[in-house]
Design a protein around this motif. Structure first.
Motif, PDB file in Angstrom:
ATOM      1  N   ASN A 185       9.149   1.223  -0.990  1.00 49.11           N
ATOM      2  CA  ASN A 185      10.153   2.001  -1.708  1.00 49.11           C
ATOM      3  C   ASN A 185      10.772   3.112  -0.865  1.00 49.11           C
ATOM      4  O   ASN A 185      11.637   3.846  -1.354  1.00 49.11           O
ATOM      5  CB  ASN A 185       9.529   2.619  -2.963  1.00 49.11           C
ATOM      6  N   LEU A 186      10.355   3.250   0.382  1.00 51.25           N
ATOM      7  CA  LEU A 186      10.883   4.305   1.250  1.00 51.25           C
ATOM      8  C   LEU A 186      12.221   3.913   1.855  1.00 51.25           C
ATOM      9  O   LEU A 186      12.526   2.725   2.024  1.00 51.25           O
ATOM     10  CB  LEU A 186       9.899   4.619   2.373  1.00 51.25           C
ATOM     11  N   SER A 187      13.003   4.897   2.238  1.00 53.71           N
ATOM     12  CA  SER A 187      14.239   4.643   2.974  1.00 53.71           C
ATOM     13  C   SER A 187      13.910   4.221   4.408  1.00 53.71           C
ATOM     14  O   SER A 187      12.776   4.403   4.886  1.00 53.71           O
ATOM     15  CB  SER A 187      15.098   5.907   3.007  1.00 53.71           C
ATOM     16  N   LEU A 226       0.847  -1.190   0.000  1.00 56.50           N
ATOM     17  CA  LEU A 226       0.000   0.000   0.000  1.00 56.50           C
ATOM     18  C   LEU A 226       0.882   1.240   0.000  1.00 56.50           C
ATOM     19  O   LEU A 226       2.042   1.200   0.407  1.00 56.50           O
ATOM     20  CB  LEU A 226      -0.920   0.023   1.220  1.00 56.50           C
ATOM     21  N   THR A 227       0.329   2.328  -0.442  1.00 60.52           N
ATOM     22  CA  THR A 227       1.071   3.578  -0.406  1.00 60.52           C
ATOM     23  C   THR A 227       1.100   4.130   1.015  1.00 60.52           C
ATOM     24  O   THR A 227       0.396   3.646   1.913  1.00 60.52           O
ATOM     25  CB  THR A 227       0.429   4.633  -1.327  1.00 60.52           C
ATOM     26  N   VAL A 228       1.911   5.164   1.206  1.00 59.30           N
ATOM     27  CA  VAL A 228       1.961   5.859   2.490  1.00 59.30           C
ATOM     28  C   VAL A 228       0.569   6.329   2.892  1.00 59.30           C
ATOM     29  O   VAL A 228       0.093   6.085   4.001  1.00 59.30           O
ATOM     30  CB  VAL A 228       2.937   7.047   2.398  1.00 59.30           C
ATOM     31  N   GLY A 229      -0.102   7.014   1.969  1.00 60.49           N
ATOM     32  CA  GLY A 229      -1.437   7.537   2.264  1.00 60.49           C
ATOM     33  C   GLY A 229      -2.442   6.443   2.558  1.00 60.49           C
ATOM     34  O   GLY A 229      -3.282   6.592   3.453  1.00 60.49           O
ATOM     35  N   GLU A 230      -2.372   5.337   1.820  1.00 57.37           N
ATOM     36  CA  GLU A 230      -3.313   4.231   2.031  1.00 57.37           C
ATOM     37  C   GLU A 230      -3.093   3.569   3.385  1.00 57.37           C
ATOM     38  O   GLU A 230      -4.064   3.206   4.070  1.00 57.37           O
ATOM     39  CB  GLU A 230      -3.170   3.212   0.903  1.00 57.37           C
ATOM     40  N   ASN A 241       2.038   9.358  -2.033  1.00 55.06           N
ATOM     41  CA  ASN A 241       1.526   8.380  -2.993  1.00 55.06           C
ATOM     42  C   ASN A 241       2.561   7.316  -3.364  1.00 55.06           C
ATOM     43  O   ASN A 241       2.351   6.539  -4.305  1.00 55.06           O
ATOM     44  CB  ASN A 241       1.048   9.095  -4.257  1.00 55.06           C
ATOM     45  N   SER A 242       3.658   7.252  -2.605  1.00 54.67           N
ATOM     46  CA  SER A 242       4.685   6.233  -2.835  1.00 54.67           C
ATOM     47  C   SER A 242       4.369   4.970  -2.044  1.00 54.67           C
ATOM     48  O   SER A 242       3.800   5.030  -0.956  1.00 54.67           O
ATOM     49  CB  SER A 242       6.060   6.756  -2.415  1.00 54.67           C
ATOM     50  N   ARG A 301      10.717   4.903   9.544  1.00 57.49           N
ATOM     51  CA  ARG A 301      10.669   5.166  10.983  1.00 57.49           C
ATOM     52  C   ARG A 301       9.789   6.378  11.280  1.00 57.49           C
ATOM     53  O   ARG A 301       9.004   6.377  12.228  1.00 57.49           O
ATOM     54  CB  ARG A 301      12.073   5.390  11.532  1.00 57.49           C
ATOM     55  N   ARG A 302       9.917   7.425  10.478  1.00 52.29           N
ATOM     56  CA  ARG A 302       9.072   8.600  10.676  1.00 52.29           C
ATOM     57  C   ARG A 302       7.606   8.272  10.409  1.00 52.29           C
ATOM     58  O   ARG A 302       6.710   8.762  11.105  1.00 52.29           O
ATOM     59  CB  ARG A 302       9.535   9.741   9.763  1.00 52.29           C
TER      60      ARG A 302
END
Length: 230
Positions: free
Chosen positions: A128-130, A85-89, A123-124, A135-136
């Motif tokens: 795929n995040l660092s 899922l994306t960050v927002g989802e 929307n990423s 953590r944030r």
């Protein structure tokens, strides 16, 4: 804010937590330190209602377990997002679980993403995040329902020094918002920098509890920790 009264937790014949009694004060950053197996994780699980004490009592400013859960947010050590899922989802799903109305969900998500500087990755996909972004994002998710108490379990584990400092700044900003923070960490310098008071556990027992300044008295917190947990 939270009071533990002679709290003990046993698993069969093994005593994981042995007669803990202390208070966590409103608005402070409270550090819970100890070697592996000292009882930190078990204590956090009892404080977040994941485990019940074998004996003793834990008091919150709430009348029911449901009210307690509305007061607390938990940032776990291990990443447990839905990676597809994306960050927002992910945040939308968590906000729905807390029954936030639609308009409030949207505004709260936007506010928190701005707060931790993650608006650009809304929307990423999480996968795929660092590591630092993830953590944030864990912190954002824990704050979605406006908890009064935030539990941070090893929030900077495996992060490089620069990203760790970014998380430290975020924790300081949360304290400025008068959120009570309970922090476990293996980085002693992290506790020394962030915490108002620290409790040191050894073999399930409380061996020290005081402000960092009073505990150190001319020594580093790491030196004190080593002496007390031999």
């Amino acid at each position: 804010m939270i009071q533990l009264d002679n709290v003990t937790k046993k698993f069969g014949d093994k005593v994981a937590v042995d007669g803990l009694s202390f208070e966590i004060q409103r608005g402070e950053v409270f550090g819970l330190l100890g070697k592996n197996g000292a009882g930190k994780t078990t204590t956090i699980k009892m404080l977040t209602l994941q485990l019940k004490p074998t004996s003793g009592n834990i008091f919150f400013p709430a009348e029911s377990a449901l009210e307690v859960k509305s007061l607390i947010g938990l940032v776990p050590q291990h990443l447990n997002f839905d990676q597809d899922l994306t960050v927002g989802e992910n945040l939308e799903l968590h906000a729905r679980l807390h029954h936030l109305p639609s308009a409030e969900r949207k505004s709260r998500i936007e506010e928190l993403l701005r707060f931790v500087e993650l608006e650009s990755v809304r929307n990423s996909f999480v996968k795929n995040l660092s590591g630092g972004m993830k953590r944030r994002l864990l912190i954002v998710r824990a704050l979605i329902h406006k908890p009064q108490i935030l539990f941070l379990d090893e929030p900077t584990v495996a992060l490089d020094p620069q990203v760790r400092r970014k998380i430290w700044e975020l924790i300081q900003q949360l304290k400025a918002r008068e959120i009570t923070i309970v922090l476990t960490t293996h980085y002693i310098e992290e506790a020394e920098f962030l915490c108002d008071r620290v409790a040191i556990l050894n073999a399930g027992k409380l061996v020290a509890l005081d402000s960092v300044k009073n505990l150190c008295a001319g020594k580093s917190l790491e030196e004190v920790f080593i002496e007390l947990t031999k």
